[in-house]
Structure formats: structure tokens, C-alpha cells
Design a protein around this motif. Sequence first.
Motif, mmCIF file in Angstrom:
data_model
loop_
_atom_site.group_PDB
_atom_site.id
_atom_site.type_symbol
_atom_site.label_atom_id
_atom_site.label_comp_id
_atom_site.label_asym_id
_atom_site.label_seq_id
_atom_site.Cartn_x
_atom_site.Cartn_y
_atom_site.Cartn_z
ATOM 1 N N LEU A 1 42.224 -56.662 24.455
ATOM 2 C CA LEU A 1 41.953 -57.919 25.178
ATOM 3 C C LEU A 1 43.209 -58.395 25.911
ATOM 4 N N GLU A 2 44.351 -58.187 25.285
ATOM 5 C CA GLU A 2 45.640 -58.538 25.874
ATOM 6 C C GLU A 2 45.875 -57.714 27.150
ATOM 7 N N LEU A 3 45.579 -56.405 27.054
ATOM 8 C CA LEU A 3 45.751 -55.508 28.214
ATOM 9 C C LEU A 3 44.794 -55.889 29.348
ATOM 10 N N LEU A 4 43.568 -56.279 28.987
ATOM 11 C CA LEU A 4 42.561 -56.634 29.992
ATOM 12 C C LEU A 4 42.985 -57.833 30.850
ATOM 13 N N LYS A 5 43.834 -58.699 30.294
ATOM 14 C CA LYS A 5 44.286 -59.899 31.016
ATOM 15 C C LYS A 5 45.275 -59.573 32.124
ATOM 16 N N ARG A 6 45.927 -58.400 32.005
ATOM 17 C CA ARG A 6 47.032 -58.095 32.916
ATOM 18 C C ARG A 6 46.528 -57.642 34.285
ATOM 19 N N GLU A 7 47.202 -58.095 35.306
ATOM 20 C CA GLU A 7 46.764 -57.789 36.668
ATOM 21 C C GLU A 7 47.475 -56.579 37.242
ATOM 22 N N ASP A 8 48.549 -56.124 36.560
ATOM 23 C CA ASP A 8 49.308 -54.985 37.073
ATOM 24 C C ASP A 8 48.796 -53.646 36.548
ATOM 25 N N ILE A 9 47.676 -53.700 35.818
ATOM 26 C CA ILE A 9 47.112 -52.474 35.245
ATOM 27 C C ILE A 9 45.941 -51.976 36.098
ATOM 28 N N ALA A 10 45.967 -50.670 36.414
ATOM 29 C CA ALA A 10 44.886 -50.087 37.203
ATOM 30 C C ALA A 10 43.786 -49.526 36.303
ATOM 31 N N GLU A 11 44.183 -48.916 35.164
ATOM 32 C CA GLU A 11 43.192 -48.289 34.296
ATOM 33 C C GLU A 11 43.678 -48.273 32.854
ATOM 34 N N ILE A 12 42.744 -48.496 31.950
ATOM 35 C CA ILE A 12 43.054 -48.397 30.515
ATOM 36 C C ILE A 12 42.160 -47.314 29.925
ATOM 37 N N GLU A 13 42.776 -46.266 29.408
ATOM 38 C CA GLU A 13 42.011 -45.222 28.721
ATOM 39 C C GLU A 13 42.059 -45.503 27.233
ATOM 40 N N LEU A 14 40.890 -45.375 26.599
ATOM 41 C CA LEU A 14 40.834 -45.602 25.159
ATOM 42 C C LEU A 14 40.885 -44.271 24.423
ATOM 43 N N GLN A 15 41.686 -44.217 23.381
ATOM 44 C CA GLN A 15 41.800 -43.058 22.509
ATOM 45 C C GLN A 15 42.026 -41.727 23.237
#
Length: 144
Positions: free
Chosen positions: A28-42
Motif C-alpha cells: 500500500l505504501e508503494l502504491l502511493k508513490r508517483e515515481d514508480i512505473a511498475e510493482i512486481e509481486l513475488q
Amino acid sequence: MGKAKINAIRTVINGHEFDSQTEAEYYLELLKREDIAEIELQPQFVFMIPFQVKCSRCVKGRVPSPRTGNMVNCKTCKGTGKRNRQGWSYRADFRVHYKNGKVEVIDVKGFANESFRLVRKMFEYKQGIELLVVKKIKGQWKYV
Ligand SMILES: [Zn+2]
């Protein structure tokens, strides 16, 4: 390699199931960030593919029978002279791709043990990047 988690509570966010509450909170913390293009899980990292070792209980798959003394197939390796060993893979919690091209691999740890220290060392040796380990300390996310 299995991950033992103490008091793990399964948490679901956007259809993703997390092993622990802390992992879900960090997501949830990562989702708030605007400088992130993609979050891969596991994301999974293969440290070693399955391999074979020479059986040390026989010579080329043959052993003398304890009853007759005649050479028979080794029971341990079924006469092949080789034994199979499993590979070694590691699943991190997140791989984060930033808009500026930076990539981070992150593990959210409740606690660190000896086996995790080996995993971290092997990850860094194979990948050539630091494995970031985050922990929530007094309400703040810290790299540990
Ligand atoms: Zn054998």
C-alpha cells in the motif's frame, strides 16, 4: 525454499494475496508513490538449477550384495551411480521499477535468520544488486 512466518495473517489487496500484514502494508505504501512505473509481486530468482551428484554409496551404481557378495544395483541411486538434487530458488516480495529506470528488489522482513542471510548473499552474488530489506520500526519503514 519455504518461508516460515510467525503469526502470518493472509491479507488480500486488489486481488493479490499477501503472506503477512506487514507485506500488504508495504505494498500500500508503494502504491502511493508517483515515481514508480511498475510493482512486481513475488519475483522469482533461480540460484541453482537442479543438478546431479555422484552416488557415494556405490561404484558406478553397483554394490556387493550383503547376502551373496555378487554385484547388484545400488538401492540408493537405483543403479544409476547418480543422485538428483533439487534446485534453489528464491522469491522476493517485490521488484519495483521506477520511472527513472531504477530497479529495486525488496524483501519485507519480520525477522532475519541465518538462512535469510545466505539467501541475501546468494541473491546479491547472482544479481549484482543490493537486496533491500525493509522493516517497520516505530511506524517508519527502514532499510535494515
Ligand atoms: Zn549408488
